[in-house]
Design a protein around this motif. Structure first.
Motif, PDB file in Angstrom:
ATOM      1  N   THR A 277      47.651  46.349  22.388  1.00 52.78           N
ATOM      2  CA  THR A 277      47.455  45.042  23.021  1.00 52.78           C
ATOM      3  C   THR A 277      46.770  45.191  24.368  1.00 52.78           C
ATOM      4  OG1 THR A 277      49.512  44.309  22.046  1.00 52.78           O
ATOM      5  CG2 THR A 277      48.594  42.925  23.763  1.00 52.78           C
ATOM      6  N   LEU A 278      47.324  46.063  25.193  1.00 51.89           N
ATOM      7  CA  LEU A 278      46.758  46.254  26.527  1.00 51.89           C
ATOM      8  C   LEU A 278      45.331  46.781  26.431  1.00 51.89           C
ATOM      9  CD1 LEU A 278      47.029  46.238  29.573  1.00 51.89           C
ATOM     10  CD2 LEU A 278      48.028  48.510  29.460  1.00 51.89           C
ATOM     11  N   GLY A 279      45.100  47.684  25.489  1.00 52.96           N
ATOM     12  CA  GLY A 279      43.765  48.251  25.307  1.00 52.96           C
ATOM     13  C   GLY A 279      42.754  47.168  24.953  1.00 52.96           C
ATOM     14  N   ALA A 280      43.126  46.303  23.994  1.00 53.18           N
ATOM     15  CA  ALA A 280      42.218  45.230  23.580  1.00 53.18           C
ATOM     16  C   ALA A 280      41.955  44.290  24.749  1.00 53.18           C
ATOM     17  CB  ALA A 280      42.809  44.458  22.410  1.00 53.18           C
ATOM     18  N   TYR A 281      43.022  43.971  25.479  1.00 51.48           N
ATOM     19  CA  TYR A 281      42.894  43.071  26.632  1.00 51.48           C
ATOM     20  C   TYR A 281      41.950  43.680  27.674  1.00 51.48           C
ATOM     21  CZ  TYR A 281      44.250  40.446  30.779  1.00 51.48           C
ATOM     22  OH  TYR A 281      44.231  39.701  31.923  1.00 51.48           O
ATOM     23  N   GLY A 282      42.144  44.972  27.962  1.00 53.69           N
ATOM     24  CA  GLY A 282      41.316  45.651  28.954  1.00 53.69           C
ATOM     25  C   GLY A 282      39.858  45.705  28.533  1.00 53.69           C
ATOM     26  N   PHE A 283      39.622  46.011  27.270  1.00 52.18           N
ATOM     27  CA  PHE A 283      38.247  46.093  26.768  1.00 52.18           C
ATOM     28  C   PHE A 283      37.560  44.734  26.891  1.00 52.18           C
ATOM     29  CE2 PHE A 283      34.864  45.954  23.701  1.00 52.18           C
ATOM     30  CZ  PHE A 283      34.307  47.231  23.767  1.00 52.18           C
ATOM     31  N   LEU A 284      38.282  43.700  26.419  1.00 48.45           N
ATOM     32  CA  LEU A 284      37.736  42.340  26.407  1.00 48.45           C
ATOM     33  C   LEU A 284      37.381  41.864  27.814  1.00 48.45           C
ATOM     34  CD1 LEU A 284      37.702  40.665  23.711  1.00 48.45           C
ATOM     35  CD2 LEU A 284      39.549  39.324  24.693  1.00 48.45           C
ATOM     36  N   THR A 285      38.328  42.008  28.753  1.00 50.27           N
ATOM     37  CA  THR A 285      38.075  41.491  30.094  1.00 50.27           C
ATOM     38  C   THR A 285      36.959  42.288  30.781  1.00 50.27           C
ATOM     39  OG1 THR A 285      39.973  42.760  30.806  1.00 50.27           O
ATOM     40  CG2 THR A 285      40.286  40.401  30.601  1.00 50.27           C
ATOM     41  N   THR A 286      36.901  43.595  30.523  1.00 51.18           N
ATOM     42  CA  THR A 286      35.858  44.390  31.172  1.00 51.18           C
ATOM     43  C   THR A 286      34.484  44.081  30.592  1.00 51.18           C
ATOM     44  OG1 THR A 286      37.496  46.124  31.340  1.00 51.18           O
ATOM     45  CG2 THR A 286      35.244  46.707  31.920  1.00 51.18           C
ATOM     46  N   TRP A 287      34.414  43.947  29.288  1.00 48.67           N
ATOM     47  CA  TRP A 287      33.135  43.611  28.627  1.00 48.67           C
ATOM     48  C   TRP A 287      32.582  42.318  29.206  1.00 48.67           C
ATOM     49  CZ3 TRP A 287      30.237  46.156  24.892  1.00 48.67           C
ATOM     50  CH2 TRP A 287      29.204  45.403  24.306  1.00 48.67           C
ATOM     51  N   ASN A 288      33.484  41.370  29.516  1.00 43.70           N
ATOM     52  CA  ASN A 288      33.065  40.049  29.979  1.00 43.70           C
ATOM     53  C   ASN A 288      32.933  39.935  31.495  1.00 43.70           C
ATOM     54  OD1 ASN A 288      33.057  39.282  27.351  1.00 43.70           O
ATOM     55  ND2 ASN A 288      35.054  38.287  27.412  1.00 43.70           N
ATOM     56  N   MET A 289      33.181  41.015  32.213  1.00 44.73           N
ATOM     57  CA  MET A 289      33.146  40.982  33.665  1.00 44.73           C
ATOM     58  C   MET A 289      31.742  40.629  34.174  1.00 44.73           C
ATOM     59  SD  MET A 289      34.606  44.016  35.980  1.00 44.73           S
ATOM     60  CE  MET A 289      36.196  44.174  35.207  1.00 44.73           C
ATOM     61  N   TYR A 290      31.685  39.817  35.221  1.00 39.98           N
ATOM     62  CA  TYR A 290      30.374  39.347  35.684  1.00 39.98           C
ATOM     63  C   TYR A 290      30.101  39.637  37.158  1.00 39.98           C
ATOM     64  CZ  TYR A 290      26.503  36.115  36.421  1.00 39.98           C
ATOM     65  OH  TYR A 290      25.286  35.564  36.742  1.00 39.98           O
ATOM     66  N   LEU A 291      31.016  39.193  38.035  1.00 42.65           N
ATOM     67  CA  LEU A 291      30.726  39.264  39.472  1.00 42.65           C
ATOM     68  C   LEU A 291      30.617  40.706  39.990  1.00 42.65           C
ATOM     69  CD1 LEU A 291      30.284  37.979  42.196  1.00 42.65           C
ATOM     70  CD2 LEU A 291      32.695  37.422  42.321  1.00 42.65           C
ATOM     71  N   TRP A 292      31.543  41.584  39.570  1.00 38.84           N
ATOM     72  CA  TRP A 292      31.514  42.959  40.068  1.00 38.84           C
ATOM     73  C   TRP A 292      30.248  43.700  39.668  1.00 38.84           C
ATOM     74  CZ3 TRP A 292      33.304  45.212  44.043  1.00 38.84           C
ATOM     75  CH2 TRP A 292      33.418  46.598  44.121  1.00 38.84           C
ATOM     76  N   PRO A 293      29.851  43.697  38.379  1.00 39.57           N
ATOM     77  CA  PRO A 293      28.587  44.361  38.032  1.00 39.57           C
ATOM     78  C   PRO A 293      27.391  43.748  38.748  1.00 39.57           C
ATOM     79  CG  PRO A 293      29.767  43.732  36.039  1.00 39.57           C
ATOM     80  CD  PRO A 293      30.574  43.210  37.184  1.00 39.57           C
ATOM     81  N   LEU A 294      27.468  42.450  39.038  1.00 39.70           N
ATOM     82  CA  LEU A 294      26.376  41.800  39.771  1.00 39.70           C
ATOM     83  C   LEU A 294      26.229  42.413  41.164  1.00 39.70           C
ATOM     84  CD1 LEU A 294      24.438  39.325  39.359  1.00 39.70           C
ATOM     85  CD2 LEU A 294      26.107  37.984  40.625  1.00 39.70           C
ATOM     86  N   LEU A 295      27.365  42.767  41.790  1.00 35.64           N
ATOM     87  CA  LEU A 295      27.339  43.321  43.136  1.00 35.64           C
ATOM     88  C   LEU A 295      26.991  44.805  43.144  1.00 35.64           C
ATOM     89  CD1 LEU A 295      30.567  41.756  44.727  1.00 35.64           C
ATOM     90  CD2 LEU A 295      28.209  41.050  45.069  1.00 35.64           C
ATOM     91  N   ILE A 296      27.420  45.519  42.105  1.00 38.79           N
ATOM     92  CA  ILE A 296      27.386  46.980  42.134  1.00 38.79           C
ATOM     93  C   ILE A 296      26.119  47.559  41.502  1.00 38.79           C
ATOM     94  CG2 ILE A 296      28.618  49.037  41.244  1.00 38.79           C
ATOM     95  CD1 ILE A 296      29.871  47.612  43.645  1.00 38.79           C
ATOM     96  N   THR A 297      25.445  46.782  40.638  1.00 43.22           N
ATOM     97  CA  THR A 297      24.245  47.328  39.990  1.00 43.22           C
ATOM     98  C   THR A 297      23.002  46.681  40.586  1.00 43.22           C
ATOM     99  OG1 THR A 297      24.265  45.663  38.239  1.00 43.22           O
ATOM    100  CG2 THR A 297      25.452  47.690  37.818  1.00 43.22           C
ATOM    101  N   THR A 298      22.044  47.537  40.959  1.00 40.18           N
ATOM    102  CA  THR A 298      20.803  46.999  41.487  1.00 40.18           C
ATOM    103  C   THR A 298      19.609  47.375  40.618  1.00 40.18           C
ATOM    104  OG1 THR A 298      20.627  48.949  42.872  1.00 40.18           O
ATOM    105  CG2 THR A 298      21.552  46.979  43.896  1.00 40.18           C
TER     106      THR A 298
END
Lengths: 272, 300
Positions: A193-214
């Protein structure tokens, strides 16, 4: 208890209408993804043919394969990192008696009250100072520790009979061996359960990759979507939607396969 | 037995040291990425900063008083409040309605459950791009529908009167999957026996809903209301893709405002003051929820 026939028909009617409405945007995107510019302008609802042109184009337009791979690496790393870090902490909370346990537990709870967005400015500078911009560790490491994940696992570890712990001590198993060979295998369901939750939320992450990747080196698909949409020039919406469909397929599949499990696990973690 | 010595301090703290070893990764990460930046944000909110985000000039509460006088910030707070008001109640009522439907024991119900929860598997970025097209003034579905019905066209995302409402509609859709999944889980945890005895008494559906289902569901409802409120205050992706805070700053929600202030205008001091405001709002929401919740919620 049987439901009367008129009531059944009424419920099915509501189910079909509402679920159609909920799923409509996805079906709409799917249909648009096969359309050419002229078809879109005419306002057709169904595409003339299901040709894969738009899908080929979108892989041309963007390094989408590269982005998909990045998203996959980042999501799997966060998933594994969270499982390791959270299960270790949950084990200490359940199976080790020590001074200050309540205090540390309180510290964990307090992290849930701090919205991640309120701390993003210093976090970005921390990553910059570590020279971790455009790296996988910059994208993943800040998310390894998770209070919610620790609670979820702690809840499950608590249901493991204490006798098992005593027996393992008599058998001379070290604490770590007990953790690895007994606790983890019997907690497979919560870990999934935790693994699926972690994968899902990370795959959908937006603001952090926007800041960290140039640049495109470790950029994830979600940022790819933003780029695709801003490249968009009028009539190429078919190509954009093809990109959207490619990006949502992995998480939709994961959700379809694990919906029951996720629902059970999340309500447990949330309420007990 | 009088000779039995008290074990030395090294031995007595053995458990503590082992526990620390297991907790170390979490504590380290929380310190670096949660606690330190939280204090640093509070600290920076009292300074003017340079380009590298380092404190330059101490200004005390000036950043805060500047914000309170800035119409842009007041507008941003208003927009955020409205957005929360538009999205949270309707989102939860819809999700509850779907969860009640999907909790009926009927053939093929699994399919419907999957469909209702599907939006949880679709990222904010992907959802926003889909809705961006649906809101498209000339090709989008909404305006096509309006013209079919001979109604005047609406500039969904370009009209300051409509933009926040449009963003809210799309956000409600994005959040339905998660709320649905949690509420369905809560419904399935309710003891069947409660219903059986009420059926013998001949109680109707709505009577049972009011007297059994909702009270028994209240811990779950309480949880999902808290989470939805917090999520609404943190919305960012849909704003960045759908409107970039516009038109005329009508959708400049607080997190977007922080993002612009910090990473586009490089005003890290005032951005930090806004971040502290966000932190305080969320803290108040959580505390209020717990205070109110304790009285209202019915635990099994």
């Amino acid at each position: 208890m049987t439901t009367s026939l008129p009531k059944k028909i009424w419920i099915y009617f509501l189910l079909i209408v509402t679920s159609f409405l909920v799923f409509f945007p996805v079906m709409y995107a799917f249909l648009i993804s096969f359309m050419t510019g002229p078809e879109l302008l005419q306002g057709k609802f169904l595409p003339q043919s299901f040709s894969l042109d738009n899908y080929i184009k979108v892989f041309d337009r963007l390094p989408l394969l590269n982005y998909l791979l990045n998203s996959f690496i980042v999501s799997v790393s966060v998933m594994l990192g969270q499982l390791a870090v959270c299960s270790l902490a949950a084990y200490a909370f359940v199976f080790i008696q020590f001074k200050g346990r309540d205090f540390i537990f309180f510290l964990f709870i307090s992290t849930m009250m701090i919205p991640w967005e309120a701390t993003m400015i210093p976090n970005k500078f921390t990553i910059q100072k570590l020279d971790w911009l455009n790296t996988y560790q910059g994208l993943t490491l800040p998310f390894f520790a998770l209070a919610f994940g620790t609670f979820l696992l702690r809840q499950h570890f608590k249901t493991i009979p204490k006798e098992l712990h005593e027996a393992s001590q008599i058998a001379g198993l070290s604490k770590f061996a007990f953790f690895r060979r007994v606790i983890l295998p019997v907690s497979k369901t919560s870990l999934v359960t935790l693994g699926a939750y972690g994968f899902l939320t990370t795959w959908n992450m937006y603001l952090w990759p926007l800041l960290i990747t140039t640049n495109k080196s470790v950029r994830t698909v979600q940022i790819g979507l933003k780029q695709l949409q801003s490249l968009e020039t009028g009539t190429e919406w078919g190509v954009v939607m093809a990109g959207v469909i490619v990006v949502i397929i992995p998480t939709l599949l994961l959700l379809f396969l694990g919906q029951k499990q996720l629902q059970k696990g999340l309500t447990q973690g949330a309420l007990k | 037995m009088t000779l039995l010595e008290k074990p030395g301090i090294w031995k007595r703290t053995a458990n503590g040291r082992t526990a620390l070893l297991y907790l170390l990764p979490s504590i380290l990460l929380f310190s670096v990425f949660v606690f330190y930046p939280m204090f640093r944000t509070i600290y920076l909110s009292f300074f003017l900063t340079d380009q590298n985000g380092d404190a330059a000039i101490w200004v005390g509460f000036e950043n805060y008083s500047y914000l309170l006088e800035s119409t842009a910030f007041i507008n941003s707070m208003k927009a955020t409040g409205l957005f929360v008001l538009y999205t949270v109640p309707i989102g939860i009522i819809l999700a509850l309605f779907f969860a009640l439907l999907a909790n009926e024991k009927l053939r093929g119900i699994g399919f419907f459950r999957t469909v209702y929860s599907s939006t949880m598997g679709i990222s904010v970025a992907a959802s926003s791009v889909i809705w961006l097209f649906m809101f498209n003034p000339s090709m989008g579905m909404f305006n096509r529908l309006l013209s079919l019905l001979n109604l005047p066209q609406i500039q969904w995302l370009l009209d300051p009167q409509w933009a926040l409402l449009s963003v809210s509609i799309s956000t409600i859709w994005m959040n339905i999957g998660f709320s649905f999944l949690i509420l369905l889980g809560g419904l399935q945890n309710i003891d069947e026996h409660l219903y059986e005895s009420s059926r013998i008494d001949g109680a109707g559906y709505f009577y049972r809903l009011r007297r059994i289902t909702l009270p028994m569901l209240s811990p779950t409802l309480f949880f999902i209301i808290t989470i939805s409120l917090i999520n609404a205050f943190q919305s960012f992706g849909q704003i960045d893709i759908l409107t970039q805070g516009g038109p005329s700053a009508s959708t400049n929600l607080i997190v977007y405002s922080i993002y612009r202030e910090a990473f586009i205008n490089y005003q890290f001091g005032t951005a930090s003051a806004q971040a502290v405001t966000l932190f305080i709002i969320i803290l108040i929401v959580t505390i209020l929820q717990f205070k109110l919740g304790e009285r209202r919620v019915h635990y099994q």
